[in-house]
Scaffold this motif. Structure first.
Motif, PDB file in Angstrom:
ATOM      1  N   ILE A  99       5.688 -66.062  17.262  1.00 11.40           N
ATOM      2  CA  ILE A  99       4.390 -66.422  16.674  1.00 11.40           C
ATOM      3  C   ILE A  99       4.300 -66.164  15.171  1.00 11.40           C
ATOM      4  CG2 ILE A  99       1.948 -65.734  16.630  1.00 11.40           C
ATOM      5  CD1 ILE A  99       2.033 -65.716  19.676  1.00 11.40           C
ATOM      6  N   PRO A 100       4.727 -64.993  14.649  1.00 11.74           N
ATOM      7  CA  PRO A 100       4.611 -64.768  13.203  1.00 11.74           C
ATOM      8  C   PRO A 100       5.291 -65.859  12.372  1.00 11.74           C
ATOM      9  CG  PRO A 100       5.109 -62.713  14.321  1.00 11.74           C
ATOM     10  CD  PRO A 100       5.230 -63.792  15.350  1.00 11.74           C
ATOM     11  N   PHE A 101       6.477 -66.307  12.788  1.00 11.98           N
ATOM     12  CA  PHE A 101       7.177 -67.371  12.055  1.00 11.98           C
ATOM     13  C   PHE A 101       6.374 -68.663  12.067  1.00 11.98           C
ATOM     14  CE2 PHE A 101       9.780 -71.213  12.502  1.00 11.98           C
ATOM     15  CZ  PHE A 101      10.392 -71.246  11.252  1.00 11.98           C
ATOM     16  N   PHE A 102       5.890 -69.061  13.236  1.00 11.58           N
ATOM     17  CA  PHE A 102       5.164 -70.320  13.352  1.00 11.58           C
ATOM     18  C   PHE A 102       3.850 -70.283  12.582  1.00 11.58           C
ATOM     19  CE2 PHE A 102       8.166 -71.121  16.708  1.00 11.58           C
ATOM     20  CZ  PHE A 102       8.257 -72.507  16.770  1.00 11.58           C
ATOM     21  N   LEU A 103       3.172 -69.148  12.605  1.00 14.85           N
ATOM     22  CA  LEU A 103       1.907 -69.044  11.880  1.00 14.85           C
ATOM     23  C   LEU A 103       2.123 -69.167  10.379  1.00 14.85           C
ATOM     24  CD1 LEU A 103       0.002 -66.197  13.775  1.00 14.85           C
ATOM     25  CD2 LEU A 103      -0.616 -68.618  13.650  1.00 14.85           C
ATOM     26  N   LYS A 104       3.143 -68.514   9.892  1.00 10.25           N
ATOM     27  CA  LYS A 104       3.411 -68.569   8.448  1.00 10.25           C
ATOM     28  C   LYS A 104       3.873 -69.952   8.025  1.00 10.25           C
ATOM     29  CE  LYS A 104       5.683 -66.139   4.663  1.00 10.25           C
ATOM     30  NZ  LYS A 104       6.518 -64.980   4.270  1.00 10.25           N
ATOM     31  N   LYS A 105       4.660 -70.587   8.865  1.00 11.71           N
ATOM     32  CA  LYS A 105       5.226 -71.896   8.532  1.00 11.71           C
ATOM     33  C   LYS A 105       4.205 -73.015   8.664  1.00 11.71           C
ATOM     34  CE  LYS A 105       8.709 -74.830   7.832  1.00 11.71           C
ATOM     35  NZ  LYS A 105       9.453 -74.867   6.544  1.00 11.71           N
ATOM     36  N   PHE A 106       3.408 -73.004   9.727  1.00 14.76           N
ATOM     37  CA  PHE A 106       2.558 -74.155  10.029  1.00 14.76           C
ATOM     38  C   PHE A 106       1.061 -73.892   9.928  1.00 14.76           C
ATOM     39  CE2 PHE A 106       6.508 -74.710  12.506  1.00 14.76           C
ATOM     40  CZ  PHE A 106       6.952 -75.903  11.954  1.00 14.76           C
ATOM     41  N   GLY A 107       0.625 -72.636  10.022  1.00 13.52           N
ATOM     42  CA  GLY A 107      -0.786 -72.338   9.944  1.00 13.52           C
ATOM     43  C   GLY A 107      -1.476 -72.369  11.298  1.00 13.52           C
ATOM     44  N   ILE A 108      -2.677 -71.808  11.313  1.00 11.27           N
ATOM     45  CA  ILE A 108      -3.421 -71.633  12.552  1.00 11.27           C
ATOM     46  C   ILE A 108      -3.701 -72.947  13.283  1.00 11.27           C
ATOM     47  CG2 ILE A 108      -5.701 -71.026  13.441  1.00 11.27           C
ATOM     48  CD1 ILE A 108      -4.057 -68.626  13.119  1.00 11.27           C
ATOM     49  N   LYS A 109      -4.201 -73.954  12.551  1.00 11.40           N
ATOM     50  CA  LYS A 109      -4.587 -75.197  13.215  1.00 11.40           C
ATOM     51  C   LYS A 109      -3.412 -75.850  13.924  1.00 11.40           C
ATOM     52  CE  LYS A 109      -6.482 -79.819  12.620  1.00 11.40           C
ATOM     53  NZ  LYS A 109      -7.157 -80.805  11.732  1.00 11.40           N
ATOM     54  N   LYS A 110      -2.283 -75.947  13.232  1.00  9.48           N
ATOM     55  CA  LYS A 110      -1.128 -76.616  13.820  1.00  9.48           C
ATOM     56  C   LYS A 110      -0.549 -75.817  14.987  1.00  9.48           C
ATOM     57  CE  LYS A 110       0.250 -79.292   9.744  1.00  9.48           C
ATOM     58  NZ  LYS A 110       1.304 -79.509   8.719  1.00  9.48           N
ATOM     59  N   VAL A 111      -0.600 -74.498  14.882  1.00 16.37           N
ATOM     60  CA  VAL A 111      -0.075 -73.671  15.971  1.00 16.37           C
ATOM     61  C   VAL A 111      -0.942 -73.829  17.224  1.00 16.37           C
ATOM     62  CG1 VAL A 111       0.302 -71.291  16.741  1.00 16.37           C
ATOM     63  CG2 VAL A 111       1.112 -72.011  14.499  1.00 16.37           C
ATOM     64  N   ILE A 112      -2.259 -73.836  17.049  1.00 15.69           N
ATOM     65  CA  ILE A 112      -3.147 -74.051  18.195  1.00 15.69           C
ATOM     66  C   ILE A 112      -2.963 -75.462  18.753  1.00 15.69           C
ATOM     67  CG2 ILE A 112      -5.554 -74.236  18.921  1.00 15.69           C
ATOM     68  CD1 ILE A 112      -6.223 -71.972  17.042  1.00 15.69           C
ATOM     69  N   LEU A 113      -2.758 -76.430  17.867  1.00 13.26           N
ATOM     70  CA  LEU A 113      -2.509 -77.798  18.308  1.00 13.26           C
ATOM     71  C   LEU A 113      -1.198 -77.882  19.098  1.00 13.26           C
ATOM     72  CD1 LEU A 113      -3.656 -80.645  18.246  1.00 13.26           C
ATOM     73  CD2 LEU A 113      -2.400 -81.054  16.120  1.00 13.26           C
ATOM     74  N   MET A 114      -0.193 -77.125  18.660  1.00 12.96           N
ATOM     75  CA  MET A 114       1.063 -77.052  19.419  1.00 12.96           C
ATOM     76  C   MET A 114       0.805 -76.523  20.828  1.00 12.96           C
ATOM     77  SD  MET A 114       3.774 -75.449  16.687  1.00 12.96           S
ATOM     78  CE  MET A 114       4.024 -76.178  15.070  1.00 12.96           C
ATOM     79  N   SER A 115      -0.070 -75.539  20.922  1.00 13.59           N
ATOM     80  CA  SER A 115      -0.424 -74.994  22.228  1.00 13.59           C
ATOM     81  C   SER A 115      -1.038 -76.074  23.115  1.00 13.59           C
ATOM     82  CB  SER A 115      -1.406 -73.829  22.069  1.00 13.59           C
ATOM     83  OG  SER A 115      -1.983 -73.472  23.297  1.00 13.59           O
ATOM     84  N   MET A 116      -1.960 -76.841  22.552  1.00 10.30           N
ATOM     85  CA  MET A 116      -2.627 -77.886  23.322  1.00 10.30           C
ATOM     86  C   MET A 116      -1.645 -78.950  23.802  1.00 10.30           C
ATOM     87  SD  MET A 116      -6.136 -78.309  21.117  1.00 10.30           S
ATOM     88  CE  MET A 116      -7.412 -77.029  21.151  1.00 10.30           C
ATOM     89  N   ILE A 117      -0.729 -79.368  22.918  1.00  5.02           N
ATOM     90  CA  ILE A 117       0.285 -80.347  23.297  1.00  5.02           C
ATOM     91  C   ILE A 117       1.216 -79.753  24.357  1.00  5.02           C
ATOM     92  CG2 ILE A 117       2.221 -81.731  22.484  1.00  5.02           C
ATOM     93  CD1 ILE A 117      -0.503 -82.748  21.596  1.00  5.02           C
ATOM     94  N   ALA A 118       1.513 -78.456  24.206  1.00  6.26           N
ATOM     95  CA  ALA A 118       2.365 -77.784  25.194  1.00  6.26           C
ATOM     96  C   ALA A 118       1.720 -77.806  26.576  1.00  6.26           C
ATOM     97  CB  ALA A 118       2.648 -76.344  24.761  1.00  6.26           C
ATOM     98  N   TRP A 119       0.393 -77.675  26.640  1.00  6.05           N
ATOM     99  CA  TRP A 119      -0.298 -77.761  27.930  1.00  6.05           C
ATOM    100  C   TRP A 119      -0.131 -79.148  28.537  1.00  6.05           C
ATOM    101  CZ3 TRP A 119      -1.384 -74.024  30.942  1.00  6.05           C
ATOM    102  CH2 TRP A 119      -1.745 -72.768  30.437  1.00  6.05           C
ATOM    103  N   VAL A 120      -0.145 -80.186  27.706  1.00  8.47           N
ATOM    104  CA  VAL A 120       0.071 -81.544  28.210  1.00  8.47           C
ATOM    105  C   VAL A 120       1.424 -81.627  28.904  1.00  8.47           C
ATOM    106  CG1 VAL A 120       0.304 -83.980  27.595  1.00  8.47           C
ATOM    107  CG2 VAL A 120      -1.376 -82.555  26.403  1.00  8.47           C
ATOM    108  N   PHE A 121       2.466 -81.105  28.239  1.00  5.76           N
ATOM    109  CA  PHE A 121       3.810 -81.152  28.816  1.00  5.76           C
ATOM    110  C   PHE A 121       3.946 -80.209  30.011  1.00  5.76           C
ATOM    111  CE2 PHE A 121       4.828 -83.032  24.691  1.00  5.76           C
ATOM    112  CZ  PHE A 121       5.687 -84.063  25.075  1.00  5.76           C
TER     113      PHE A 121
END
Length: 418
Positions: free
Chosen positions: A272-294
């Motif tokens: 999580i720390p790497f992803f938050l720093k690289k992509f930011g909160i919005k994109k990380v939460i969006l990744m979570s939502m897309i992950a739920w789809v899969f």
């Protein structure tokens, strides 16, 4: 034994209690008792109902009147009694009532366990931020261990899962009374209003468009968080009805397969720390939502043979789906609120996800499955169920991507910009 070792045991048993039955209760409900999907939704909604008020209430009690470790032990003792009685129940309505009582006792102990751990670590001069995550991960390991024990002991469809949970509750209750004292911090203090005591002052955050939107999406995504816990193990177990899969590893050890999801949680927490720093909160939460789809879609098309890789990948993706939302969401709330309401704001976040969201997901999924995705013979139409959940998650992700506005500053990681 050192204090860190003692807290590891505390965290391990805390989630062992939950893992003994949470993933496998559907097998008992449908396979052992044959009760309805609509009522099964009510079983999981008990966790949401309990999360609406019990963590706050127990927090007030521990802050003002009774040592946290003692209240923690009392709640586990009572919760163990409820779990011990559960297998004696033959009426579905009474079963839901008893498990509600068990959850009223159990759900607040998660927050109390965190509070006890923080207090003891601080009193012993440990850096909580560095030390606690390494202790907390043993909670996930405890959850996995309980899942394996339930499966390997042949208890995934029997009442034994509740007995395992009850015995662990009694052990933890006794153990908690031996922990260092965590005395009330606000004993005798006056001045706080009832609204402040109940954490209701955090609701003023809804005046902010961005925060209101965030909490609404938290509730909507929270409806997805328990769906695979509710139905995942039952889904895998029902492949036994297909002759070619009846003796497969997936059917025999469905709970162990599902435990890959919890193992994945451990890995993604570290990422999580790497992803938050690289992509930011919005994109990380969006990744979570897309992950739920899969997560849901892979279940829809997976099987114990040629589609086994889909089931395994779905379990791996779960770590991203669950952790990237919960941890990132908590961090977002922490950095967007005034210090005087941060604790209340975190409570509001949990209320929207594990409270209102969990109730919404549990009840609605039970109604939809019972009315639309159950055959005349009483079998679940799993592909349609998982695809429906996937479509729901995709719709949430699309709306979140377009409606939620947040600018990420990689250089300001740790202090999130508005």
């Amino acid at each position: 034994m050192g204090i860190k070792g003692r807290l590891i045991i505390l965290n391990f048993i805390q989630f062992f209690i939950w893992g003994a039955w949470l993933i496998t209760i559907a097998n008992y409900w449908f396979g052992n008792k044959g009760w309805s999907p609509q009522e099964f939704g009510a079983v999981f909604s008990t966790m949401g109902i309990s999360s609406l008020f019990m963590p706050t209430l127990s927090g007030i009690i521990a802050d003002r009147w009774i040592n946290a470790e003692k209240l923690y032990g009392i709640l586990h003792l009572l919760g163990g009694v409820a779990m011990l009685y559960l297998p004696q129940v033959d009426d579905s309505t009474l079963f839901i009532t008893v498990i509600l009582l068990a959850m009223i006792c159990y759900m607040p102990t998660i927050a109390l366990m965190n509070s006890i751990s923080y207090t003891i670590l601080k009193n012993n001069k440990y850096d909580v931020i560095k030390v606690f995550p390494l202790i907390r991960v043993w909670g996930t390991i405890g959850f996995i261990a309980a899942m394996w024990l339930t499966n390997l002991s042949g208890s995934k469809a029997s009442a034994n899962q509740f007995y395992i949970s009850a015995v662990a509750s009694f052990i933890l209750a006794v153990y908690s009374f031996t922990m260092p004292q965590c005395k009330p911090q606000n004993q005798g203090k006056k001045g706080a209003s009832l609204i402040e005591l109940l954490g209701l002052n955090a609701f003023k955050l809804f005046k902010s468009y961005k925060m209101a939107l965030f909490f609404i999406f938290s509730m909507l995504l929270g409806a997805s968080l328990q769906l695979t816990n509710m139905y995942g193990d039952r889904f895998l177990s029902e492949f036994e009805k297909v002759p070619q899969y009846a003796d497969s590893f997936v059917v025999k050890y469905s709970t162990i397969i599902m435990s890959i999801s919890q193992i994945s949680e451990v890995v993604f927490i570290l990422a999580i720390p790497f992803f938050l720093k690289k992509f930011g909160i919005k994109k990380v939460i969006l990744m979570s939502m897309i992950a739920w789809v899969f997560r849901f879609a892979l279940f829809a098309y997976g099987d114990p043979s040629g589609g086994l890789w889909m089931i395994i990948l779905s379990c791996i993706i779960y770590g991203m789906a669950f952790d990237f939302f919960n941890v990132s969401g908590s961090l977002f709330v922490e950095t967007q609120c005034d210090s005087n309401i941060r604790s209340s704001a975190q409570g509001l976040f949990m209320m929207m996800t594990n409270g209102f969201g969990a109730i919404l997901g549990s009840w609605v999924s039970g109604i939809i499955i019972g009315n639309f995705f159950t055959s005349n013979e009483g079998d679940f139409i799993w592909m349609d169920i998982w695809n429906t959940f996937a479509i729901y998650s995709l719709i949430i992700a699309i709306f979140f991507a377009f409606l939620f506005k947040h600018k990420h500053n990689p250089e300001g990681f740790g202090k999130i910009n508005n």
